[in-house]
Design a protein around this motif. Structure first.
Motif, PDB file in Angstrom:
ATOM      1  N   PHE A 117       0.845  -1.189   0.000  1.00  0.00           N
ATOM      2  CA  PHE A 117       0.000   0.000   0.000  1.00  0.00           C
ATOM      3  C   PHE A 117       0.880   1.237   0.000  1.00  0.00           C
ATOM      4  N   ALA A 118       0.280   2.355  -0.324  1.00  0.00           N
ATOM      5  CA  ALA A 118       0.921   3.658  -0.193  1.00  0.00           C
ATOM      6  C   ALA A 118       0.097   4.472   0.792  1.00  0.00           C
ATOM      7  N   PHE A 119       0.748   5.253   1.590  1.00  0.00           N
ATOM      8  CA  PHE A 119       0.055   6.137   2.525  1.00  0.00           C
ATOM      9  C   PHE A 119      -0.665   7.245   1.761  1.00  0.00           C
ATOM     10  N   GLY A 120      -1.728   7.769   2.353  1.00  0.00           N
ATOM     11  CA  GLY A 120      -2.400   8.949   1.824  1.00  0.00           C
ATOM     12  C   GLY A 120      -3.247   8.686   0.603  1.00  0.00           C
ATOM     13  N   ASP A 121      -3.562   9.768  -0.088  1.00  0.00           N
ATOM     14  CA  ASP A 121      -4.485   9.688  -1.223  1.00  0.00           C
ATOM     15  C   ASP A 121      -3.888  10.242  -2.511  1.00  0.00           C
ATOM     16  N   GLY A 122      -2.572  10.316  -2.572  1.00  0.00           N
ATOM     17  CA  GLY A 122      -1.928  10.796  -3.787  1.00  0.00           C
ATOM     18  C   GLY A 122      -0.424  10.688  -3.665  1.00  0.00           C
ATOM     19  N   PRO A 123       0.275  10.838  -4.780  1.00  0.00           N
ATOM     20  CA  PRO A 123       1.731  10.659  -4.802  1.00  0.00           C
ATOM     21  C   PRO A 123       2.505  11.562  -3.838  1.00  0.00           C
ATOM     22  N   GLU A 124       2.126  12.822  -3.767  1.00  0.00           N
ATOM     23  CA  GLU A 124       2.864  13.753  -2.905  1.00  0.00           C
ATOM     24  C   GLU A 124       2.736  13.372  -1.433  1.00  0.00           C
ATOM     25  N   LEU A 125       1.511  13.073  -0.998  1.00  0.00           N
ATOM     26  CA  LEU A 125       1.298  12.680   0.396  1.00  0.00           C
ATOM     27  C   LEU A 125       1.944  11.327   0.673  1.00  0.00           C
ATOM     28  N   ALA A 126       1.871  10.400  -0.279  1.00  0.00           N
ATOM     29  CA  ALA A 126       2.505   9.089  -0.106  1.00  0.00           C
ATOM     30  C   ALA A 126       4.000   9.255   0.159  1.00  0.00           C
ATOM     31  N   ASP A 127       4.662  10.101  -0.620  1.00  0.00           N
ATOM     32  CA  ASP A 127       6.096  10.320  -0.445  1.00  0.00           C
ATOM     33  C   ASP A 127       6.405  11.014   0.882  1.00  0.00           C
ATOM     34  N   ALA A 128       5.596  11.990   1.252  1.00  0.00           N
ATOM     35  CA  ALA A 128       5.834  12.722   2.500  1.00  0.00           C
ATOM     36  C   ALA A 128       5.681  11.797   3.712  1.00  0.00           C
ATOM     37  N   LEU A 129       4.641  10.974   3.717  1.00  0.00           N
ATOM     38  CA  LEU A 129       4.418  10.077   4.852  1.00  0.00           C
ATOM     39  C   LEU A 129       5.445   8.954   4.870  1.00  0.00           C
ATOM     40  N   LEU A 130       5.816   8.446   3.700  1.00  0.00           N
ATOM     41  CA  LEU A 130       6.867   7.437   3.618  1.00  0.00           C
ATOM     42  C   LEU A 130       8.166   7.982   4.205  1.00  0.00           C
ATOM     43  N   ASP A 131       8.505   9.225   3.906  1.00  0.00           N
ATOM     44  CA  ASP A 131       9.710   9.841   4.442  1.00  0.00           C
ATOM     45  C   ASP A 131       9.689   9.853   5.972  1.00  0.00           C
ATOM     46  N   LEU A 132       8.521  10.140   6.552  1.00  0.00           N
ATOM     47  CA  LEU A 132       8.396  10.125   8.018  1.00  0.00           C
ATOM     48  C   LEU A 132       8.607   8.721   8.573  1.00  0.00           C
ATOM     49  N   VAL A 133       8.117   7.708   7.859  1.00  0.00           N
ATOM     50  CA  VAL A 133       8.307   6.322   8.286  1.00  0.00           C
ATOM     51  C   VAL A 133       9.793   5.975   8.265  1.00  0.00           C
ATOM     52  N   ILE A 134      10.444   6.267   7.156  1.00  0.00           N
ATOM     53  CA  ILE A 134      11.858   5.929   7.006  1.00  0.00           C
ATOM     54  C   ILE A 134      12.718   6.638   8.054  1.00  0.00           C
ATOM     55  N   LYS A 135      12.349   7.857   8.415  1.00  0.00           N
ATOM     56  CA  LYS A 135      13.086   8.601   9.442  1.00  0.00           C
ATOM     57  C   LYS A 135      12.763   8.125  10.856  1.00  0.00           C
ATOM     58  N   GLY A 136      11.766   7.253  11.013  1.00  0.00           N
ATOM     59  CA  GLY A 136      11.389   6.753  12.328  1.00  0.00           C
ATOM     60  C   GLY A 136      10.464   7.674  13.089  1.00  0.00           C
ATOM     61  N   VAL A 137       9.936   8.690  12.427  1.00  0.00           N
ATOM     62  CA  VAL A 137       9.035   9.645  13.068  1.00  0.00           C
ATOM     63  C   VAL A 137       7.611   9.093  13.088  1.00  0.00           C
ATOM     64  N   LYS A 138       7.173   8.522  11.989  1.00  0.00           N
ATOM     65  CA  LYS A 138       5.820   7.968  11.871  1.00  0.00           C
ATOM     66  C   LYS A 138       5.873   6.496  12.246  1.00  0.00           C
ATOM     67  N   THR A 139       5.356   6.170  13.420  1.00  0.00           N
ATOM     68  CA  THR A 139       5.367   4.789  13.896  1.00  0.00           C
ATOM     69  C   THR A 139       3.966   4.235  14.095  1.00  0.00           C
ATOM     70  N   ALA A 140       2.964   4.991  13.668  1.00  0.00           N
ATOM     71  CA  ALA A 140       1.571   4.556  13.762  1.00  0.00           C
ATOM     72  C   ALA A 140       0.818   5.083  12.550  1.00  0.00           C
ATOM     73  N   THR A 141      -0.271   4.443  12.245  1.00  0.00           N
ATOM     74  CA  THR A 141      -1.141   4.914  11.172  1.00  0.00           C
ATOM     75  C   THR A 141      -2.564   4.501  11.500  1.00  0.00           C
ATOM     76  N   CYS A 142      -3.492   5.007  10.729  1.00  0.00           N
ATOM     77  CA  CYS A 142      -4.889   4.665  10.971  1.00  0.00           C
ATOM     78  C   CYS A 142      -5.605   4.506   9.639  1.00  0.00           C
ATOM     79  N   SER A 143      -6.743   3.887   9.708  1.00  0.00           N
ATOM     80  CA  SER A 143      -7.593   3.757   8.531  1.00  0.00           C
ATOM     81  C   SER A 143      -9.035   3.658   9.016  1.00  0.00           C
TER      82      SER A 143
END
Length: 115
Positions: free
Chosen positions: A14-40
């Motif tokens: 899956f990709a985060f968010g609802d479009g390419p820009e948001l997917a990349d921004a949220l992925l970057d947070l995951v890779i940096k270890g900042v985003k450790t949770a998500t919701c749906s």
């Protein structure tokens, strides 16, 4: 998904968010270890179970990393707390930011399904 190591090739993706820009921004947070949770929402196909691994796609749909679900909890929108908002890692990581951003995201999803 030939770039995915063989041991991960059977995972859902899956990709985060609802479009390419948001997917990349949220992925970057995951890779940096900042985003450790998500919701749906319960109508999204990304419901997971503890121990399940997922391939996260970037904004172009390319595999970028693998994440593992460690916990699943079910909460109503108004029951999301500041700790969870902080773990989602977005914006200033506050509950107020989380509620505002997710309310807009959910409203946009609802509007797009009505057209």
């Amino acid at each position: 998904m030939s770039a995915v190591p063989p041991k991960y090739q059977g995972l859902r993706s899956f990709a985060f968010g609802d479009g390419p820009e948001l997917a990349d921004a949220l992925l970057d947070l995951v890779i940096k270890g900042v985003k450790t949770a998500t919701c749906s929402t319960e109508d999204e196909p990304n419901i997971s179970t503890p121990g399940e691994r997922w391939i996260v796609l970037d904004g172009r749909g390319e595999p970028a990393c693998v994440i593992e679900t460690t916990e699943v909890s079910y909460r109503r929108f108004g029951d999301v707390d500041a700790a969870f908002a902080h773990e989602e890692g977005e914006g200033d990581r506050s509950l107020a930011y989380w509620r505002d951003a997710h309310r807009r995201y959910l409203d946009d999803r609802e509007s797009s399904t009505k057209t």
